[in-house]
Design a protein around this motif. Structure first.
Motif, PDB file in Angstrom:
ATOM      1  N   GLN A   2      45.665  53.405  23.880  1.00 21.93           N
ATOM      2  CA  GLN A   2      44.078  53.970  23.864  1.00 21.93           C
ATOM      3  C   GLN A   2      43.890  53.733  25.178  1.00 21.93           C
ATOM      4  O   GLN A   2      43.996  52.709  26.074  1.00 21.93           O
ATOM      5  CB  GLN A   2      43.627  53.120  22.909  1.00 21.93           C
ATOM      6  CG  GLN A   2      41.980  53.479  23.008  1.00 21.93           C
ATOM      7  CD  GLN A   2      41.266  52.550  21.670  1.00 21.93           C
ATOM      8  OE1 GLN A   2      41.776  51.856  21.198  1.00 21.93           O
ATOM      9  NE2 GLN A   2      40.175  53.266  21.171  1.00 21.93           N
TER      10      GLN A   2
ATOM     11  N   PRO B 213      40.629  54.286  28.291  1.00 23.80           N
ATOM     12  CA  PRO B 213      39.599  54.045  28.112  1.00 23.80           C
ATOM     13  C   PRO B 213      38.690  55.196  27.896  1.00 23.80           C
ATOM     14  O   PRO B 213      38.797  56.428  28.163  1.00 23.80           O
ATOM     15  CB  PRO B 213      39.071  53.550  29.718  1.00 23.80           C
ATOM     16  CG  PRO B 213      40.341  53.063  30.106  1.00 23.80           C
ATOM     17  CD  PRO B 213      41.396  53.595  29.690  1.00 23.80           C
ATOM     18  N   GLY B 214      37.595  55.062  26.994  1.00 27.38           N
ATOM     19  CA  GLY B 214      36.812  56.408  26.507  1.00 27.38           C
ATOM     20  C   GLY B 214      37.642  57.320  25.474  1.00 27.38           C
ATOM     21  O   GLY B 214      37.070  58.272  25.124  1.00 27.38           O
ATOM     22  N   LYS B 215      38.945  56.875  25.254  1.00 31.95           N
ATOM     23  CA  LYS B 215      39.652  58.080  24.286  1.00 31.95           C
ATOM     24  C   LYS B 215      39.868  57.241  22.864  1.00 31.95           C
ATOM     25  O   LYS B 215      40.035  55.882  22.979  1.00 31.95           O
ATOM     26  CB  LYS B 215      40.773  58.702  24.797  1.00 31.95           C
ATOM     27  CG  LYS B 215      40.442  59.074  26.156  1.00 31.95           C
ATOM     28  CD  LYS B 215      41.783  59.955  26.795  1.00 31.95           C
ATOM     29  CE  LYS B 215      41.590  60.827  27.996  1.00 31.95           C
ATOM     30  NZ  LYS B 215      42.578  61.216  28.333  1.00 31.95           N
ATOM     31  N   GLN B 216      40.123  58.041  21.929  1.00 33.09           N
ATOM     32  CA  GLN B 216      40.767  57.528  20.646  1.00 33.09           C
ATOM     33  C   GLN B 216      42.217  56.955  20.943  1.00 33.09           C
ATOM     34  O   GLN B 216      42.871  57.444  21.817  1.00 33.09           O
ATOM     35  CB  GLN B 216      40.568  58.687  19.622  1.00 33.09           C
ATOM     36  CG  GLN B 216      39.303  59.059  19.191  1.00 33.09           C
ATOM     37  CD  GLN B 216      39.166  59.991  17.989  1.00 33.09           C
ATOM     38  OE1 GLN B 216      40.159  60.603  17.790  1.00 33.09           O
ATOM     39  NE2 GLN B 216      38.294  59.567  17.268  1.00 33.09           N
TER      40      GLN B 216
END
Length: 115
Positions: free
Chosen positions: A39, A41-44
């Motif tokens: 994972q 940052p800012g992503k699934q």
């Protein structure tokens, strides 16, 4: 209490390699499918690689040919060899254990690819 403990993360330059390890305190480790997720940052969270109890492997298209997942049932360990690392591989990497009735996650290990 089931624990998955990852290790081996760190900072590496583009083109470098890292080997992640996951130690599992699972009494029936050999029946679990094991996997690595990541994972950024800012992503699934996304699946990176998986290995079945029988040793069949599967990889995300983005890491095929660069990453290799393996397992050692006797040691209750799963590994992720990562070669030719790219900045886009930067993420927290999580170990996962999955059976028909249970699913477990590790706490994650940070991998940063940067010059």
């Amino acid at each position: 209490q089931v624990q998955l403990v990852e290790s081996g993360g760190g900072l590496v330059q583009p083109g470098g390699s890292l080997r992640l390890s996951c130690a599992a305190s699972l009494s029936a480790f050999s029946i679990f499918a094991m996997g690595w997720f990541r994972q950024a940052p800012g992503k699934q969270r996304e699946s990176v690689a998986a290995i079945t109890s029988g040793g069949t492997t599967n990889y995300a298209d983005s890491v095929k040919g660069r990453f290799t997942i393996s397992r050692d049932n006797a040691k209750k360990m799963v590994y992720l060899q990562m070669n030719s690392l790219e900045p886009g591989d930067t993420a927290v990497y999580y170990c996962n254990a999955n059976s028909t009735i249970s699913r477990y996650w590790g706490q994650g290990t940070q991998v940063t690819v940067s010059s």
